[in-house]
Scaffold this active site. Sequence first.
Site, PDB file in Angstrom:
ATOM      1  N   ILE A  87       0.825  -1.208   0.000  1.00 53.43           N
ATOM      2  CA  ILE A  87       0.000   0.000   0.000  1.00 53.43           C
ATOM      3  C   ILE A  87       0.866   1.268   0.000  1.00 53.43           C
ATOM      4  CG2 ILE A  87      -0.214   0.386   2.506  1.00 53.43           C
ATOM      5  CD1 ILE A  87      -3.279   0.637   2.014  1.00 53.43           C
ATOM      6  N   GLN A  93       9.338  -4.068  11.967  1.00 50.71           N
ATOM      7  CA  GLN A  93       8.223  -4.881  11.461  1.00 50.71           C
ATOM      8  C   GLN A  93       6.919  -4.281  11.972  1.00 50.71           C
ATOM      9  OE1 GLN A  93       8.029  -8.987  12.786  1.00 50.71           O
ATOM     10  NE2 GLN A  93       6.466  -9.513  11.270  1.00 50.71           N
ATOM     11  N   HIS A 152       5.904 -11.727   5.844  1.00 48.65           N
ATOM     12  CA  HIS A 152       5.766 -11.196   4.481  1.00 48.65           C
ATOM     13  C   HIS A 152       7.140 -10.867   3.938  1.00 48.65           C
ATOM     14  CE1 HIS A 152       5.355  -7.867   7.351  1.00 48.65           C
ATOM     15  NE2 HIS A 152       5.972  -7.103   6.467  1.00 48.65           N
ATOM     16  N   HIS A 162       9.070  -8.616   1.206  1.00 47.43           N
ATOM     17  CA  HIS A 162       9.014  -7.463   0.318  1.00 47.43           C
ATOM     18  C   HIS A 162       9.798  -7.813  -0.949  1.00 47.43           C
ATOM     19  CE1 HIS A 162       7.683  -4.469   3.434  1.00 47.43           C
ATOM     20  NE2 HIS A 162       8.248  -5.346   4.242  1.00 47.43           N
TER      21      HIS A 162
HETATM   22  P1  DGP Z   1       6.810  -4.310   7.531  1.00 46.91           P
HETATM   23  O1  DGP Z   1       7.250  -2.977   8.000  1.00 46.91           O
HETATM   24  O2  DGP Z   1       7.954  -5.159   7.032  1.00 46.91           O
HETATM   25  O3  DGP Z   1       5.981  -5.015   8.574  1.00 46.91           O
HETATM   26  O4  DGP Z   1       5.912  -4.053   6.252  1.00 46.91           O
HETATM   27  C1  DGP Z   1       4.540  -3.992   6.248  1.00 46.91           C
HETATM   28  C2  DGP Z   1       4.130  -3.498   4.919  1.00 46.91           C
HETATM   29  O5  DGP Z   1       2.741  -3.689   4.784  1.00 46.91           O
HETATM   30  C3  DGP Z   1       4.384  -2.007   4.687  1.00 46.91           C
HETATM   31  O6  DGP Z   1       5.329  -1.858   3.621  1.00 46.91           O
HETATM   32  C4  DGP Z   1       3.046  -1.433   4.284  1.00 46.91           C
HETATM   33  C5  DGP Z   1       2.218  -2.653   3.998  1.00 46.91           C
HETATM   34  N1  DGP Z   1       0.814  -2.515   4.372  1.00 46.91           N
HETATM   35  C6  DGP Z   1       0.331  -2.126   5.577  1.00 46.91           C
HETATM   36  N2  DGP Z   1      -1.003  -2.136   5.566  1.00 46.91           N
HETATM   37  C7  DGP Z   1      -1.378  -2.556   4.323  1.00 46.91           C
HETATM   38  C8  DGP Z   1      -2.649  -2.773   3.703  1.00 46.91           C
HETATM   39  O7  DGP Z   1      -3.719  -2.612   4.287  1.00 46.91           O
HETATM   40  N3  DGP Z   1      -2.622  -3.195   2.405  1.00 46.91           N
HETATM   41  C9  DGP Z   1      -1.456  -3.406   1.722  1.00 46.91           C
HETATM   42  N4  DGP Z   1      -1.559  -3.792   0.460  1.00 46.91           N
HETATM   43  N5  DGP Z   1      -0.255  -3.210   2.278  1.00 46.91           N
HETATM   44  C10 DGP Z   1      -0.214  -2.790   3.571  1.00 46.91           C
END
Ligand code: DGP
Length: 114
Positions: free
Chosen positions: A32, A95, A101, A103
Site C-alpha cells: 500500500i 516490522q 511477508h 518485500h
Molecule cells: P513491515 O514494516 O515489514 O511489517 O511491512 C509492512 C508493509 O505492509 C508495509 O510496507 C506497508 C504494507 N501494508 C500495511 N497495511 C497494508 C494494507 O492494508 N494493504 C497493503 N496492500 N499493504 C499494507
Amino acid sequence: MSEDCLFCRIVAGEIPAEIVARRDGFVAFRDIDPKAPQHVLVIPETHVPSIAGTDGLSAAERAEMPLFISEVARSLGLQDGGYRVTTNHGADARQSVLHLHWHVMGGAELSASM
Ligand code: DGP
C-alpha cells in the site's frame, strides 16, 4: 487465520488488496506504500508472525516459498533488471505487520542503504 491480523484478512478477502499472484497457499499483493516502482508483498496464507515462526509452516510451504517469490518477481518483469527480497522481524527491524511477508522490490536501481 488470526482474526485480528490484517494480512489474514486480505487472504480471506475481507480487506481489499491488489493481488498479483496466488498459488499453493501463497498470495502476492501490492504494498500500500510502495518503496520502489514495483513493490509486492508475498505471504503464506498460513498465519505465522515472522520468519522466526517458519516452524509453523509445513515442509512443503517452506520449500515452495522461495520458488513462489522468484516466480512473482519474474511475472513482474524483474528477472533481468534485478530485484530485492527482504523481510523484517521485530521492533529493531521496524516490522509493522505481524504476519510473515517478503518485500519484493524492483523496477529501478534501488538504494544501497536499504
Ligand atoms: P513491515 O514494516 O515489514 O511489517 O511491512 C509492512 C508493509 O505492509 C508495509 O510496507 C506497508 C504494507 N501494508 C500495511 N497495511 C497494508 C494494507 O492494508 N494493504 C497493503 N496492500 N499493504 C499494507
